[in-house]
Enzyme design. Structure first.
Site, PDB file in Angstrom:
ATOM      1  CD  GLU B  52      56.583  20.259  18.250  1.00 19.71           C
ATOM      2  OE1 GLU B  52      56.441  19.946  17.042  1.00 19.71           O
ATOM      3  OE2 GLU B  52      57.524  20.983  18.641  1.00 19.71           O
ATOM      4  CG  PHE B 114      61.678  33.544  17.630  1.00 20.46           C
ATOM      5  CD1 PHE B 114      61.582  33.318  16.260  1.00 20.46           C
ATOM      6  CD2 PHE B 114      62.235  32.554  18.431  1.00 20.46           C
ATOM      7  CE1 PHE B 114      62.044  32.131  15.699  1.00 20.46           C
ATOM      8  CE2 PHE B 114      62.698  31.367  17.870  1.00 20.46           C
ATOM      9  CZ  PHE B 114      62.604  31.158  16.509  1.00 20.46           C
ATOM     10  CD  GLN B 115      60.267  28.763  18.369  1.00 22.74           C
ATOM     11  OE1 GLN B 115      60.557  28.608  19.546  1.00 22.74           O
ATOM     12  NE2 GLN B 115      60.567  27.858  17.438  1.00 22.74           N
ATOM     13  CE  LYS B 164      63.370  30.654  28.151  1.00 24.04           C
ATOM     14  NZ  LYS B 164      64.265  30.726  26.993  1.00 24.04           N
ATOM     15  CG  MET B 475      37.701   5.650   2.525  1.00 20.84           C
ATOM     16  SD  MET B 475      36.773   4.130   2.267  1.00 20.84           S
ATOM     17  CE  MET B 475      36.807   3.406   3.913  1.00 20.84           C
TER      18      MET B 475
END
Lengths: 157, 570
Positions: B52, B114-115, B164, B475
């Site tokens: 993502e 969940f999630q 959802k 760097m």
């Protein structure tokens, strides 16, 4: 450090208080007091934010960037009616009872509940008056105390 | 007539089509699954990223290259948390982005489902605004609002979180109406009084500098800027985010100032009597210690975001407005005025000759990035879109590449997000399939998002990637060398792991390697010839090379370290 009072009109939407407080904390501003409540206009709430003079310009600008913040007015301290509410629970016994009630009454505090060994007072006034009352009660033993946050209105149109 | 009934998911896709979204980047997952069903049948192109964060940077690259809204879709929980970096990046660089995330069912919110993640809370400080949808009927209007907020005023990312069950809820498609945003009214037209005051200061100035940045590009004000600079003979410095806003190579262009800016650009600001700052935010990488910054200059500061004005530096003339309108106003207010800047311009011209950017490429020695870049640009006939990551290579590209057009230089300026280049290049190439898109990356950066090479191959997005492989976080190594007594703690990556050729091949791209000067032309020509697949060039470069000039963080822009010799006097 001198204080500034901001009156912030916001949309009454979920999370608006979180947005305001998150903006204040992530920008590292010092806030002395913040209170929020409904207004006479439907769908609008008002927050009263007390901050320090050095931060006030940036606080205003950063809060103005929030989509749900409609208007910010900096109140003129000389023309502002400001008040705060306090509830204070103090312990009492036979010896102290009279003295506590006398001091509270002289401070214009209202007793809202009295038990065997405690009393609860309510006081509305300036922050200084509330501080003074707290100091007066301290020697008797403050069990619990809560202050409501400062609210303010400009006294002209 | 009864209104057409759609699911929340269909309303999302219909809403995006209504807003003329043609491409979205994303990764599906449980909570967002309903939206992927109608997406399958939609003309909207979906690019399946491998992570993502990659999807988010792709949407940013798309937006930075086009100046239009970029759209990213992710699922709840980890899908959304993986988006936080691109959102924060887009907020810092004012990139218009719309993120749509799935959320667990509204009935499950708050139960550690969940999630589940508190996406609206997590993204609050990383977005310009965000929404949690509570009823499917809100979707079309909220999407319209979200696009409006993301693309107007100071652009930025907006997130819309949709549970959802709301995606499955049925509601009528109602064409979005007028927007009701009482707290969002960006000022675009400047106050004429302030413009007039600014023009009076400009007329009196003998040593003005136009200090311009990303705001010019967002406002598409480059032509107006060109007119203002050339008509009144005012030198221009372009910040990292403003490269390309004024053409490099023009005699008035001083290019990039700041920490790794060139001597003349940085010094011109120090010596100026007036800064005409437009669409810039006095970033610490430009100002170094602000108390030593442009001490002799008065400041006109124009920005569309009022909070930027006076944040770092007080302005004698603050102007809130869109860069294009402000510049048009200034040109009009200045009229036929002739500014007395001839001496100033020639003074700076001499300075440029006296203090050029320098590097030393030996015939048999290790490759130096600036040399490779200059050779690449010579071999590149067309105007390329150049995308960089963060670090040494980014600074060298900004210093040595000639940018002449806006929206041709994409990078992560404010947040400094390593791993930006590859996915952002994919986004840019998706928007402009016929343009040459070059991801000029460091090896440390590349390894942070290299899985997206698979996205480029499988989605047929033939970008070209040059990995400047110095086997180190360059760097970091440079700072350790200068400030930490050459104690190279955790900065070494190794030159040969991964084997970039095999990595490229395994991911469906062509891998090429260059080790020395004599390889450059052959390898780059081959890279430029291949257009049916992504190409990755493993360009092995000197790990000890350092970026100069340099002003250490918190230092004074009057003390510029020009080369390694100067370090001895630190």
């Amino acid at each position: 450090m001198s204080e500034r009072i901001l009156s912030v009109l916001v949309e009454d939407k979920p999370g608006v208080l979180a947005r305001v407080s998150s903006t204040i904390s992530r920008r590292g501003f010092n806030i002395n007091s913040l209170s929020v409540g409904p207004t006479n206009i439907e769908g609008r709430s008002k927050m009263t934010i007390v901050t320090e003079l050095d931060a006030v310009e940036q606080v205003k600008k950063q809060l103005n960037k929030l989509v749900n913040v409609i208007k910010i007015v900096e109140l003129d301290p000389n023309m502002t009616i400001e008040t705060e509410v306090l509830l204070l629970k103090v312990s009492i016994n036979k010896d102290s009872q009279t003295s506590v009630i006398e001091k509270a009454s002289l401070s214009n505090a209202t007793s809202v509940d009295v038990g065997q060994d405690f009393a609860i007072f309510e006081l509305t006034g300036s922050s200084k008056e509330l501080d003074k009352f707290e100091a007066l009660m301290k020697p008797f033993g403050i069990i619990e105390m809560v202050r409501g946050g400062r609210i303010a209105l400009q006294s002209n149109l | 007539m009864t209104k057409e009934q759609l699911t929340g998911a269909e309303l999302v896709i219909r809403g995006l089509e209504y807003l003329n979204v043609s491409t979205v980047f994303g990764v599906p997952g449980g909570a967002i699954l309903p939206a992927y069903d109608p997406l399958y049948d939609s003309p909207i192109r979906h690019i399946l990223a491998r992570h993502e964060q990659g999807a988010g940077h792709m949407a940013e690259g798309y937006a930075q290259a086009t100046g239009e809204l970029g759209v990213v879709i992710a699922t709840s929980g980890p899908g959304a948390t993986n988006l936080i970096t691109p959102l924060a990046n887009a907020l810092m660089d004012s990139t218009p982005l719309l993120a749509i995330t799935g959320q667990v069912a509204s009935t499950a919110i708050g139960n550690d489902a969940f999630q589940e993640a508190y996406t609206v809370g997590l993204s609050m400080a990383a977005t310009k605004h965000n929404y949690l949808i509570t009823d499917a009927s809100e979707i079309p209007q909220v999407l319209k609002e979200a696009k409006f907020i993301a693309t107007t005023g100071r652009p930025g990312p907006v997130l819309v979180d949709i549970p959802k069950d709301i995606l499955n809820q049925v509601a009528a498609w109602v064409e979005p109406g007028d927007l009701d945003l009482p707290g969002y009214k960006p000022t675009t037209e400047p106050n004429p009084k302030m413009v007039h005051q600014a023009s009076s200061l400009i007329k009196k100035s003998k040593k003005p500098i136009l200090y311009v940045g990303g705001g010019i590009i967002h406002s598409k004000a480059n032509n107006e800027l060109f007119e203002l600079a050339t008509k009144f003979n005012i030198p221009v410095v372009t910040t990292l985010m403003g490269r390309g806003a004024f053409p490099d190579g023009h005699e008035l262009c001083l290019e990039m100032p700041g920490m790794h800016g060139n001597y003349t650009a940085t010094t011109s600001i120090q010596n100026a009597d007036l800064l005409i700052a437009i669409g810039v935010r006095f970033d610490d990488r430009v100002t170094a210690n602000p108390s030593f910054f442009a001490q002799n200059a008065k400041v006109i500061h124009a920005d569309i975001d009022p909070a930027e004005i006076g944040k770092v530096r007080d302005a004698q003339v603050p102007i809130v407005g869109d860069a294009k309108s402000v510049i048009k106003g200034l040109i009009e207010a200045l009229g036929d005025e002739k500014l007395d800047t001839k001496n100033w311009v020639s003074e700076l011209k001499e300075m440029k000759t006296e203090f050029p950017l320098s590097y030393k490429q030996e015939d048999k020695g290790p490759l130096k990035v600036p040399y490779v870049l200059e050779e690449l640009q010579k071999l590149t006939k067309e105007e390329a879109i150049v995308v960089a990551g963060v670090g040494q290579h980014q600074m060298w590209v900004s210093q040595h590449w000639n940018f002449t057009e806006p929206n041709t230089w994409l990078n992560s300026g404010g947040l400094g997000t390593m791993g930006y280049a590859l996915p952002a290049a994919i986004g840019a190439k998706t928007a402009y399939p016929d343009k040459l898109v070059l991801a000029l990356d460091g090896d440390g950066c590349f390894q942070m998002t290299c899985q997206e090479l698979i996205t480029a191959s499988t989605e047929n997005i033939p970008i070209k990637i040059v990995v400047f492989n110095n086997g180190n976080h360059g760097m970091v190594r440079q700072w350790q060398k200068i400030f930490y007594n050459s104690k190279f703690s955790a900065s070494e990556l190794t030159h040969d792991t991964p084997d970039y050729l095999k990595l490229a091949e395994s991911m469906g791209a062509v891998g090429l390697r260059m080790m020395e000067k004599s390889d450059i032309e052959k390898v780059f020509n081959k890279m430029l010839e291949i257009n049916d697949r992504p190409v990755l060039v493993d360009c092995v470069v000197d790990p000890d090379d350092m970026v100069f000039p340099m002003v250490p963080a918190g230092g004074s822009n009057d003390q510029i370290i020009m080369n390694e010799e100067d370090l001895k006097n630190l």
